[in-house]
Design a protein around this motif. Structure first.
Motif, PDB file in Angstrom:
ATOM      1  N   GLY A 104       2.818 -17.688  -9.843  1.00 14.28           N
ATOM      2  CA  GLY A 104       2.831 -16.655 -10.874  1.00 14.28           C
ATOM      3  C   GLY A 104       1.407 -16.266 -11.238  1.00 14.28           C
ATOM      4  N   PHE A 105       1.183 -15.999 -12.519  1.00 11.51           N
ATOM      5  CA  PHE A 105      -0.137 -15.593 -12.983  1.00 11.51           C
ATOM      6  C   PHE A 105      -1.001 -16.826 -13.226  1.00 11.51           C
ATOM      7  N   SER A 119      -2.587 -22.403 -14.163  1.00 12.32           N
ATOM      8  CA  SER A 119      -1.382 -21.595 -13.968  1.00 12.32           C
ATOM      9  C   SER A 119      -0.668 -21.377 -15.294  1.00 12.32           C
ATOM     10  N   GLU A 123       4.716 -13.865 -14.688  1.00 11.33           N
ATOM     11  CA  GLU A 123       4.300 -12.858 -15.661  1.00 11.33           C
ATOM     12  C   GLU A 123       5.498 -12.018 -16.082  1.00 11.33           C
ATOM     13  N   GLN A 124       5.778 -12.053 -17.374  1.00 12.28           N
ATOM     14  CA  GLN A 124       6.882 -11.288 -17.926  1.00 12.28           C
ATOM     15  C   GLN A 124       6.354 -10.479 -19.101  1.00 12.28           C
ATOM     16  N   ASN A 126       4.320  -8.405 -21.609  1.00 12.41           N
ATOM     17  CA  ASN A 126       2.886  -8.373 -21.902  1.00 12.41           C
ATOM     18  C   ASN A 126       2.361  -9.706 -22.425  1.00 12.41           C
ATOM     19  N   GLU A 127       3.028 -10.819 -22.115  1.00 11.69           N
ATOM     20  CA  GLU A 127       2.631 -12.081 -22.728  1.00 11.69           C
ATOM     21  C   GLU A 127       1.254 -12.565 -22.264  1.00 11.69           C
ATOM     22  N   PHE A 128       0.767 -12.133 -21.096  1.00 13.49           N
ATOM     23  CA  PHE A 128      -0.547 -12.543 -20.611  1.00 13.49           C
ATOM     24  C   PHE A 128      -1.574 -11.421 -20.726  1.00 13.49           C
ATOM     25  N   LYS A 129      -1.292 -10.417 -21.535  1.00 14.41           N
ATOM     26  CA  LYS A 129      -2.136  -9.234 -21.628  1.00 14.41           C
ATOM     27  C   LYS A 129      -3.588  -9.592 -21.951  1.00 14.41           C
ATOM     28  N   HIS A 132      -5.836 -11.084 -19.129  1.00 11.34           N
ATOM     29  CA  HIS A 132      -6.364 -10.183 -18.105  1.00 11.34           C
ATOM     30  C   HIS A 132      -7.794  -9.749 -18.436  1.00 11.34           C
ATOM     31  N   TYR A 171      -4.399 -16.984 -25.555  1.00 10.79           N
ATOM     32  CA  TYR A 171      -3.029 -17.273 -25.163  1.00 10.79           C
ATOM     33  C   TYR A 171      -2.594 -18.585 -25.790  1.00 10.79           C
TER      34      TYR A 171
END
Length: 180
Positions: A104-105, A119, A123-124, A126-129, A132, A171
């Motif tokens: 995954g991301f 890890s 990615e689902q 915008n939880e990792f917006k 980025h 996060y």
């Protein structure tokens, strides 16, 4: 008139009975699908059974190989902060995971001079917006609840549960729903 009333009530009773019966069948299936936890002896027997399979033999051979020992030693280096869920200082070394990875991301990070895969999962939405916005050589503080490894990867896999940069939380993994 009585015949009309009976004609209307009879289908209602039949349909109600079918709905009630179908609900009972679904409840029985739900009760049967809950497996009971294995005892320690059963878990040991299952592990020994798996170790005799080709995948288990391959994993055992990887564990004693120089590359496997190196990965296991790296995982052991950070076991205490992971177990205690304390802060670890890291530097982002790469914004992509090794080729062919299916984690995954995630990003590559250096913790205490050693490289790790950081890890976060699939990615689902915008939880990792905010993640980025990370760049190579960014200094971050991470917390993790788990470290894993696999013969496919040359690095231990650190699950990212908390990431902070410049005292700003980027996060934080949400707590599990419906569990302990």
């Amino acid at each position: 008139m009585k015949k009309v009333i009976y004609a209307l009530i009879l289908p209602l009773v039949v349909v109600g009975g079918l709905v009630f019966a179908n609900r009972e069948i679904k409840n029985e299936n739900a009760k049967k699908t809950i497996p009971k936890p294995l005892s320690a002896a059963e878990m040991k027997a299952e592990r020994e059974k798996w170790e005799a399979t080709p995948a288990g033999i391959m994993f055992k051979n990887w564990e004693v190989s120089p590359e496997g020992r190196k990965v296991l030693a790296r995982a052991a280096n950070i076991s205490k902060p992971v177990r205690d869920f304390t802060n670890m200082e890291a530097v982002v070394t790469d914004l992509s995971l090794p080729p062919g990875s299916r984690l995954g991301f995630g990003v590559m990070a250096r913790i205490n001079g050693e490289d790790y895969i950081l890890s976060f999962g699939l990615e689902q939405s915008n939880e990792f917006k905010q993640l980025h916005s990370l760049k190579v050589n960014d200094k971050i503080t991470i917390k993790s609840r788990g470290v894993s490894y696999a013969p496919k990867y040359s690095y231990p896999i650190v699950s990212g549960d908390y990431v902070e940069r410049d005292s700003k939380i980027l996060y934080k993994r949400p707590p599990h729903k419906g569990g302990c």
